[in-house]
Scaffold this motif. Structure first.
Motif, PDB file in Angstrom:
ATOM      1  N   THR A 165       0.838  -1.198   0.000  1.00 47.11           N
ATOM      2  CA  THR A 165       0.000   0.000   0.000  1.00 47.11           C
ATOM      3  C   THR A 165       0.867   1.240   0.000  1.00 47.11           C
ATOM      4  OG1 THR A 165      -0.132   0.031   2.412  1.00 47.11           O
ATOM      5  CG2 THR A 165      -1.879  -1.137   1.241  1.00 47.11           C
TER       6      THR A 165
ATOM      7  N   LYS B  97       1.911   4.772   1.326  1.00 42.74           N
ATOM      8  CA  LYS B  97       1.828   5.500   2.584  1.00 42.74           C
ATOM      9  C   LYS B  97       1.475   6.953   2.294  1.00 42.74           C
ATOM     10  CE  LYS B  97       4.645   6.252   6.738  1.00 42.74           C
ATOM     11  NZ  LYS B  97       3.835   7.078   7.439  1.00 42.74           N
ATOM     12  N   ILE B  98       0.543   7.481   3.057  1.00 43.80           N
ATOM     13  CA  ILE B  98       0.174   8.897   2.914  1.00 43.80           C
ATOM     14  C   ILE B  98       1.189   9.716   3.693  1.00 43.80           C
ATOM     15  CG2 ILE B  98      -1.571  10.630   3.466  1.00 43.80           C
ATOM     16  CD1 ILE B  98      -3.680   8.470   2.958  1.00 43.80           C
ATOM     17  N   LYS B  99       1.954  10.528   2.959  1.00 47.02           N
ATOM     18  CA  LYS B  99       3.010  11.337   3.567  1.00 47.02           C
ATOM     19  C   LYS B  99       2.669  12.812   3.585  1.00 47.02           C
ATOM     20  CE  LYS B  99       6.441   8.133   1.808  1.00 47.02           C
ATOM     21  NZ  LYS B  99       7.429   7.934   0.772  1.00 47.02           N
TER      22      LYS B  99
ATOM     23  N   LEU C  55      -7.043  13.429   9.671  1.00 50.23           N
ATOM     24  CA  LEU C  55      -6.562  12.427   8.720  1.00 50.23           C
ATOM     25  C   LEU C  55      -5.035  12.444   8.656  1.00 50.23           C
ATOM     26  CD1 LEU C  55      -7.102  10.363   6.386  1.00 50.23           C
ATOM     27  CD2 LEU C  55      -7.090  12.343   4.855  1.00 50.23           C
ATOM     28  N   ALA C  56      -4.470  13.643   8.530  1.00 49.61           N
ATOM     29  CA  ALA C  56      -3.007  13.771   8.436  1.00 49.61           C
ATOM     30  C   ALA C  56      -2.315  13.246   9.695  1.00 49.61           C
ATOM     31  CB  ALA C  56      -2.629  15.228   8.187  1.00 49.61           C
TER      32      ALA C  56
ATOM     33  N   ALA D 241      -3.453  11.019  11.839  1.00 49.07           N
ATOM     34  CA  ALA D 241      -3.607   9.562  11.908  1.00 49.07           C
ATOM     35  C   ALA D 241      -2.578   8.858  11.027  1.00 49.07           C
ATOM     36  CB  ALA D 241      -5.029   9.163  11.493  1.00 49.07           C
ATOM     37  N   MET D 242      -2.194   9.508   9.948  1.00 44.63           N
ATOM     38  CA  MET D 242      -1.226   8.935   9.012  1.00 44.63           C
ATOM     39  C   MET D 242       0.198   9.426   9.272  1.00 44.63           C
ATOM     40  SD  MET D 242      -3.030   7.039   7.200  1.00 44.63           S
ATOM     41  CE  MET D 242      -4.738   6.772   6.889  1.00 44.63           C
ATOM     42  N   ASN D 243       0.360  10.296  10.281  1.00 39.39           N
ATOM     43  CA  ASN D 243       1.649  10.909  10.575  1.00 39.39           C
ATOM     44  C   ASN D 243       2.193  11.617   9.329  1.00 39.39           C
ATOM     45  OD1 ASN D 243       3.676  11.636  12.364  1.00 39.39           O
ATOM     46  ND2 ASN D 243       4.942   9.878  11.828  1.00 39.39           N
ATOM     47  N   ALA D 244       1.291  12.344   8.649  1.00 35.86           N
ATOM     48  CA  ALA D 244       1.633  12.994   7.381  1.00 35.86           C
ATOM     49  C   ALA D 244       1.869  14.488   7.566  1.00 35.86           C
ATOM     50  CB  ALA D 244       0.507  12.778   6.376  1.00 35.86           C
TER      51      ALA D 244
ATOM     52  N   ASP E  54      -0.398  13.414  -1.337  1.00 37.16           N
ATOM     53  CA  ASP E  54      -0.947  12.072  -1.462  1.00 37.16           C
ATOM     54  C   ASP E  54      -2.472  12.079  -1.333  1.00 37.16           C
ATOM     55  OD1 ASP E  54       1.594  10.572  -1.626  1.00 37.16           O
ATOM     56  OD2 ASP E  54       1.889  11.414   0.377  1.00 37.16           O
TER      57      ASP E  54
END
Length: 152
Positions: free
Chosen positions: A3, A5-7, A29-30, A32-35, A110
């Protein structure tokens, strides 16, 4: 299955009372994704600038500099509200959907986060549906935050 990764998350905000809610949803959202997060505001290319759903005023070209300063302040206030000094901010001028897509490409986003307003028919004719325009041309996923407005 691998998958992606959302960065990087791009959060597009208009100058509206709903901006805080859109920013909160996108920032959640960011986080949660550590983006990495970037807040974007697009100054619409036409002289008429929409401040809220129900009112508009014309801006002289010499006031664009003041408008840019106000938008920097606006984005900084949203950034403070979210409580993260590492959030990036960006202001672009032009057609809204096109500018959002250009910003996403510039930062290599992303995900694009934006609010979708339910405006009345007259406003839709004048402003168009920016969320639909971004959706038609984007190469990255969208996270759309529905914004409900009172019918007037």
């Amino acid at each position: 299955m691998e998958t992606n990764k959302i960065k990087k998350v791009l959060i597009a905000l208009d100058y509206d009372k709903s901006a805080e809610s859109v920013a909160e949803a996108g920032y959640s959202l960011a986080k949660a994704m550590n983006a990495e997060t970037t807040l974007l505001h697009v100054i619409y290319e036409h002289l008429t600038y929409y401040v809220e759903y129900y009112s508009a005023y014309e801006i002289q070209l010499d006031h664009i500099k003041d408008l840019r300063m106000s938008m920097h302040y606006f984005l900084d206030e949203i950034k403070k509200h979210l409580g993260d000094e590492w959030i990036h901010t960006m202001i672009k001028e032009g057609v809204i959907a096109q500018s959002i897509l250009e910003a996403a490409e510039e930062i290599n986003a992303d995900v694009i986060v934006l609010g979708a307003h339910s405006r009345n028919w007259f406003e839709n004719i004048i402003m168009g549906d920016d969320a639909k325009a971004v959706l038609k041309k984007t190469k990255v996923p969208l996270f759309i935050v529905p914004i409900k407005t009172e019918n007037k």
